[in-house]
Write a protein that holds these residues in place. Structure first.
Motif: not given
Length: 319
Positions: A9-11, A44-45, A47-48, A302, A306
């Motif tokens: 998980f991250g950028g 995106v969510m 991925r985080y 992505h 963002e």
């Protein structure tokens, strides 16, 4: 095959295009050789680490694809190997192949390319299920769409207008406001300089922003108004004035498409095929595409999403 994997998980740099196992169709599933997928905020969510996956879901991001059927599972009727299709997924779209329940597969609308069709299933199913099946939007009512420049927003503006509603939308900047009006919005409000609550009341609000907008959304609803929250771009928590809710008989509803059952998704997809596809084929609803990128460059997609400067959908194309 290759797929985009979330290493941790991250950028965006946590997305990696790498070799994975091919999927096989279970009963009532088809396998699609993916021509393209499209980005959604939920990717995106995920991925985080902020979007828990339903049990049994592919760990790869991607909620929609287009392509050609390459395998058909036991019990599937109405679909054949070689057909060009698009499909709503629970996950796994950033890949060269994906297995999907047959009830979530759609034809490619006439006049839409196979690549462009990848950007249709998630937005159309989200908008139709929330505006029509949940909120019961009627002709003559006033609809407020937050984020009118995004993939969901551009679709919601057009479907709302096609249903006979007066459509108001919030956007970031004059270019997106001009596009929203071109797509049929009766009013486009630049949220950076105007307060949308001052332009109400609204019968239905479709909200992708979340907590930061909750109080103003509720205050600007008309009596018997319906607030549908489908995104959390700006806040997970907020305080709700229950006096306002009770006095005006309001409905505040939170929904996600991803967590619905296969049966529920199949019903929504059948409704979209029946009601929305004719809108697309007639030109009443147009697909807005910001750009296409190779699927191996999903991380760049992505970053663009963002940053928020895109308009409409970002499509990932398989090489």
């Amino acid at each position: 095959m290759k797929a985009v994997v979330i290493k941790e998980f991250g950028g965006p740099e946590m997305l990696e295009w790498t070799e994975v196992d091919d999927p096989a169709p279970a009963a009532d599933e088809v396998v699609i050789d993916v021509a393209a997928s499209a980005l959604n905020r939920a990717d995106v969510m995920q991925r985080y680490g902020l979007y828990p996956l339903p049990p049994g879901t592919s760990p790869y991001p991607g909620l929609e694809v287009s392509g050609r059927i390459s395998a058909v599972g036991e019990g599937v009727t109405g679909w054949e190997v070689g057909q060009e299709v698009c499909a709503l997924l629970t996950g796994g779209g950033y890949a060269q192949k994906v297995a999907v329940p047959a009830g979530q597969v759609l034809t490619v609308p006439r006049g839409v390319s196979l690549t462009e069709a990848a950007a249709l299933p998630e937005a159309t199913a989200t908008v139709w299920s929330n505006l029509v099946l949940t909120a019961g939007l009627k002709a003559g009512e006033t609809l407020l769409v937050h984020g009118g420049g995004g993939g969901i927003g551009t679709t919601a503006v057009q479907i709302g207008k096609a249903l006979g509603a007066r459509v108001v939308t919030t956007v970031g900047g004059p270019e997106k406001a001009a596009l929203a009006r071109e797509l049929g919005a009766d009013q486009a409000i630049d949220y950076r300089s105007e307060d949308f609550a001052e332009h109400g009341p609204y019968d239905v609000i479709l909200d992708v922003i979340g907590g930061a907008y909750l109080d103003r959304n509720v205050r600007s609803l008309a009596g018997d108004g319906r607030l549908i929250v489908i995104g959390l771009q700006d806040g997970l928590e907020a305080t709700l004035n229950l006096v306002e809710v009770l006095y005006k008989r309001l409905s505040v509803i939170g929904t996600t498409l991803r967590s619905r059952s296969k049966a529920q998704k199949a019903e929504i997809i059948a409704d979209v095929q029946k009601h929305v596809w004719p809108m697309i084929e007639s030109g009443a609803v147009k697909l807005v595409v910001d750009r296409t990128l190779p699927m191996s460059e999903a991380a760049e997609g992505h970053r663009l999403m963002e940053a928020g400067g895109h308009t409409g959908k970002i499509i990932l194309v398989n090489d």
